[in-house]
Design a protein around this motif. Structure first.
Motif, mmCIF file in Angstrom:
data_model
loop_
_atom_site.group_PDB
_atom_site.id
_atom_site.type_symbol
_atom_site.label_atom_id
_atom_site.label_comp_id
_atom_site.label_asym_id
_atom_site.label_seq_id
_atom_site.Cartn_x
_atom_site.Cartn_y
_atom_site.Cartn_z
ATOM 1 N N ALA A 281 84.753 -16.309 -65.029
ATOM 2 C CA ALA A 281 85.677 -15.253 -64.577
ATOM 3 C C ALA A 281 86.091 -14.359 -65.728
ATOM 4 C CB ALA A 281 86.905 -15.902 -63.937
ATOM 5 N N VAL A 282 86.407 -14.984 -66.876
ATOM 6 C CA VAL A 282 86.810 -14.189 -68.046
ATOM 7 C C VAL A 282 85.648 -13.313 -68.513
ATOM 8 C CG1 VAL A 282 87.454 -14.344 -70.487
ATOM 9 C CG2 VAL A 282 88.580 -15.817 -68.803
ATOM 10 N N ALA A 283 84.430 -13.884 -68.506
ATOM 11 C CA ALA A 283 83.263 -13.125 -68.976
ATOM 12 C C ALA A 283 82.946 -11.954 -68.048
ATOM 13 C CB ALA A 283 82.053 -14.057 -69.079
ATOM 14 N N LEU A 284 82.912 -12.214 -66.749
ATOM 15 C CA LEU A 284 82.510 -11.149 -65.814
ATOM 16 C C LEU A 284 83.531 -10.010 -65.803
ATOM 17 C CD1 LEU A 284 80.226 -10.555 -63.758
ATOM 18 C CD2 LEU A 284 81.800 -11.299 -61.977
ATOM 19 N N ILE A 285 84.818 -10.361 -65.668
ATOM 20 C CA ILE A 285 85.839 -9.307 -65.612
ATOM 21 C C ILE A 285 86.003 -8.647 -66.986
ATOM 22 C CG2 ILE A 285 88.287 -8.856 -65.189
ATOM 23 C CD1 ILE A 285 88.244 -11.087 -63.115
ATOM 24 N N GLY A 286 85.907 -9.466 -68.058
ATOM 25 C CA GLY A 286 86.047 -8.904 -69.401
ATOM 26 C C GLY A 286 84.932 -7.928 -69.739
ATOM 27 N N VAL A 287 83.694 -8.313 -69.439
ATOM 28 C CA VAL A 287 82.561 -7.420 -69.719
ATOM 29 C C VAL A 287 82.646 -6.153 -68.867
ATOM 30 C CG1 VAL A 287 80.040 -7.194 -69.536
ATOM 31 C CG2 VAL A 287 81.039 -9.269 -70.491
ATOM 32 N N GLU A 288 83.090 -6.314 -67.624
ATOM 33 C CA GLU A 288 83.233 -5.131 -66.758
ATOM 34 C C GLU A 288 84.249 -4.146 -67.351
ATOM 35 O OE1 GLU A 288 83.953 -5.918 -62.618
ATOM 36 O OE2 GLU A 288 84.959 -3.994 -62.340
ATOM 37 N N GLU A 289 85.347 -4.666 -67.875
ATOM 38 C CA GLU A 289 86.343 -3.784 -68.495
ATOM 39 C C GLU A 289 85.754 -3.059 -69.693
ATOM 40 O OE1 GLU A 289 89.512 -2.993 -67.631
ATOM 41 O OE2 GLU A 289 89.125 -4.048 -65.751
ATOM 42 N N ILE A 290 84.895 -3.750 -70.444
ATOM 43 C CA ILE A 290 84.310 -3.135 -71.645
ATOM 44 C C ILE A 290 83.310 -2.034 -71.266
ATOM 45 C CG2 ILE A 290 82.785 -3.588 -73.615
ATOM 46 C CD1 ILE A 290 84.099 -6.370 -73.805
ATOM 47 N N ARG B 283 83.043 -0.314 -68.652
ATOM 48 C CA ARG B 283 83.624 0.826 -67.920
ATOM 49 C C ARG B 283 84.462 1.719 -68.831
ATOM 50 N NH1 ARG B 283 86.001 -1.209 -62.206
ATOM 51 N NH2 ARG B 283 86.240 1.035 -61.990
ATOM 52 N N ASP B 284 84.600 1.306 -70.094
ATOM 53 C CA ASP B 284 85.435 2.059 -71.032
ATOM 54 C C ASP B 284 84.571 3.064 -71.799
ATOM 55 O OD1 ASP B 284 87.170 3.014 -72.948
ATOM 56 O OD2 ASP B 284 88.097 1.056 -73.314
ATOM 57 N N ARG B 285 84.768 4.342 -71.538
ATOM 58 C CA ARG B 285 83.969 5.378 -72.194
ATOM 59 C C ARG B 285 84.173 5.367 -73.710
ATOM 60 N NH1 ARG B 285 81.572 10.480 -71.113
ATOM 61 N NH2 ARG B 285 81.706 10.101 -68.877
ATOM 62 N N ALA B 286 85.347 4.962 -74.157
ATOM 63 C CA ALA B 286 85.611 4.939 -75.604
ATOM 64 C C ALA B 286 84.753 3.899 -76.313
ATOM 65 C CB ALA B 286 87.089 4.645 -75.841
ATOM 66 N N ILE B 287 84.243 2.915 -75.580
ATOM 67 C CA ILE B 287 83.438 1.852 -76.191
ATOM 68 C C ILE B 287 81.943 2.097 -76.004
ATOM 69 C CG2 ILE B 287 82.917 -0.631 -76.146
ATOM 70 C CD1 ILE B 287 85.789 -1.114 -75.271
ATOM 71 N N VAL B 288 81.531 2.420 -74.803
ATOM 72 C CA VAL B 288 80.084 2.544 -74.527
ATOM 73 C C VAL B 288 79.645 3.986 -74.305
ATOM 74 C CG1 VAL B 288 79.976 0.230 -73.560
ATOM 75 C CG2 VAL B 288 80.414 2.159 -72.038
ATOM 76 N N GLY B 289 80.573 4.943 -74.440
ATOM 77 C CA GLY B 289 80.217 6.351 -74.315
ATOM 78 C C GLY B 289 79.796 6.729 -72.910
ATOM 79 N N ILE B 290 78.737 7.540 -72.828
ATOM 80 C CA ILE B 290 78.289 8.062 -71.536
ATOM 81 C C ILE B 290 77.749 6.952 -70.621
ATOM 82 C CG2 ILE B 290 75.911 8.531 -72.245
ATOM 83 C CD1 ILE B 290 76.120 11.147 -70.637
ATOM 84 N N LEU B 291 77.397 5.826 -71.221
ATOM 85 C CA LEU B 291 76.883 4.708 -70.414
ATOM 86 C C LEU B 291 77.938 4.174 -69.450
ATOM 87 C CD1 LEU B 291 74.842 2.712 -73.092
ATOM 88 C CD2 LEU B 291 73.948 4.148 -71.252
ATOM 89 N N ALA B 292 79.206 4.515 -69.721
ATOM 90 C CA ALA B 292 80.275 4.057 -68.834
ATOM 91 C C ALA B 292 80.098 4.595 -67.411
ATOM 92 C CB ALA B 292 81.633 4.473 -69.387
ATOM 93 N N GLU B 293 79.391 5.734 -67.277
ATOM 94 C CA GLU B 293 79.154 6.287 -65.939
ATOM 95 C C GLU B 293 78.173 5.424 -65.147
ATOM 96 O OE1 GLU B 293 77.939 10.314 -66.300
ATOM 97 O OE2 GLU B 293 79.701 10.923 -67.477
ATOM 98 N N HIS B 294 77.424 4.598 -65.856
ATOM 99 C CA HIS B 294 76.435 3.726 -65.197
ATOM 100 C C HIS B 294 76.728 2.265 -65.529
ATOM 101 C CE1 HIS B 294 74.277 7.462 -64.492
ATOM 102 N NE2 HIS B 294 74.383 7.729 -65.778
ATOM 103 N N TRP B 295 78.018 1.907 -65.461
ATOM 104 C CA TRP B 295 78.432 0.570 -65.894
ATOM 105 C C TRP B 295 77.823 -0.526 -65.033
ATOM 106 C CZ3 TRP B 295 81.126 -2.529 -62.487
ATOM 107 C CH2 TRP B 295 81.699 -1.890 -61.378
ATOM 108 N N GLN B 296 77.478 -0.204 -63.780
ATOM 109 C CA GLN B 296 76.879 -1.239 -62.923
ATOM 110 C C GLN B 296 75.542 -1.719 -63.481
ATOM 111 O OE1 GLN B 296 77.944 1.746 -61.868
ATOM 112 N NE2 GLN B 296 79.129 1.584 -59.964
ATOM 113 N N ILE B 297 74.766 -0.788 -64.097
ATOM 114 C CA ILE B 297 73.485 -1.179 -64.684
ATOM 115 C C ILE B 297 73.705 -2.131 -65.857
ATOM 116 C CG2 ILE B 297 71.432 -0.307 -65.884
ATOM 117 C CD1 ILE B 297 71.709 2.269 -64.285
#
Length: 332
Positions: free
Chosen positions: A271-280, A282-296
């Motif tokens: 639970a911590v891994a799935l929700i934690g990674v999802e938060e990361i 989805r954060d544009r400040a961390i992954v940049g433009i890839l946040a628009e495709h966070w599901q991938i």
């Protein structure tokens, strides 16, 4: 029979619980909300692990009980004042357990892919019951205007309107569920259901009524899932039919697989891994433009864990702890 993890793993788990306990002290409101979701879904995944990892029943409709308890709270709670936790929680869990008893009496007669399909079918029936009827707002969902509070003699002991209070109650419930399930699984009842998972025909030949044992395990698992649903409804004070849908069941299943099937504590890690990674991601400040495709990115993470890590993230923890123990026992 289930065995407690070694000292190294237990220390890691205690450290994780302590870290979670510090979130309200060090984190802001959003961090508390995210961590509360992690804890609630850990309880939900732990209940599912009891079925999958120890009884051998893979359910794809477990969210039915998660959502049903949430709706039971919404329907029980008055609109003008907070429901008493001492009444609301037993009522919600009682409704969930009764529904599980009725549904379980039918579904545990099946196994394998048929069990998966009938549990999914029952969950979808409950989903459409709340989605297509005026019960609790229909497809729009409904609010719980006042979150439950524990009141004794006119004195409020706990008030879930406080995020910190809800958080620590959920954390205590998670620890209690883990400890309680370990006790249950180490009892004669737990040994029987684990025997059923390994070889049901043999257990039946030994004289055990496997149907009753599987039904008891199903009801217990559903009631714990109901506890998670009750707490989830208290986070935002809102319920919607999606809580009973197949997506929520799938999320629970993914958490169990990520964490490690048949470990119990893996549910927390998953639970911590799935929700934690999802938060990361989805954060544009961390992954940049890839946040628009966070599901991938989430898909790549899940695939990577499943393909590369034997028995999920808990397997890594167990293997590491075992390696450290062996290196210390080997003479120099």
């Amino acid at each position: 029979m289930i065995t407690l993890p070694g000292r190294g793993v237990m220390l890691a788990l205690v450290a994780m619980v302590i870290a979670l306990a510090l979130v309200p002290v060090l984190g802001e409101t959003y961090a508390i909300k995210v961590a509360t979701r992690m804890i609630v879904f850990a309880i939900f995944a732990m209940s599912l692990d009891l079925l999958i990892g120890y009884t051998g029943l893979v359910s794809f409709g477990h969210a039915a009980f998660f959502g049903l308890a949430a709706y039971a709270l919404q329907l029980f709670a008055p609109e003008s004042e907070a429901a008493n936790l001492l009444l609301a929680l037993p009522v919600s869990l009682g409704v969930t357990a009764l529904a599980a008893l009725v549904i379980g009496a039918l579904v545990v007669r099946t196994s394998g892919i048929y069990f998966i399909m009938v549990t999914l079918a029952f969950a979808q029936m409950l989903f459409f019951l709340f989605h297509d009827s005026p019960i609790a707002g229909g497809s729009d969902g409904a609010y719980i205007w006042f979150k439950p509070a524990m009141t004794i003699g006119g004195v409020t002991i706990l008030d879930f309107d406080s995020r910190e209070t809800l958080y620590y109650f959920a954390l205590g419930a998670l620890v209690a569920c883990y400890a309680g399930l370990v006790v249950v699984l180490r009892s004669p009842f737990g040994e029987v259901i684990q025997g059923i998972k390994v070889n049901e025909h043999r257990m039946r030949a030994l004289g055990y009524d496997t149907y009753r044992f599987k039904l008891a395990s199903f009801v217990l698992s559903a009631t714990i899932a109901g506890l998670a649903g009750f707490l989830f409804a208290c986070i935002d004070g809102f319920v919607a039919p999606q809580l009973l849908g197949w997506r929520e069941s799938g999320i629970g299943l993914v958490m169990v697989i990520l964490g490690g099937i048949g470990t119990l504590f893996g549910a927390l890690i998953g639970a911590v891994a799935l929700i934690g990674v999802e938060e990361i991601v989805r954060d544009r400040a961390i992954v940049g433009i890839l946040a628009e495709h966070w599901q991938i990115l989430m898909g790549a993470f899940v695939i990577g864990v499943v393909l590369l890590l034997k028995n999920g993230l808990a397997g890594v923890l167990l293997t590491t702890a075992s390696g450290v123990r062996k290196s210390r026992s080997t003479p120099a």
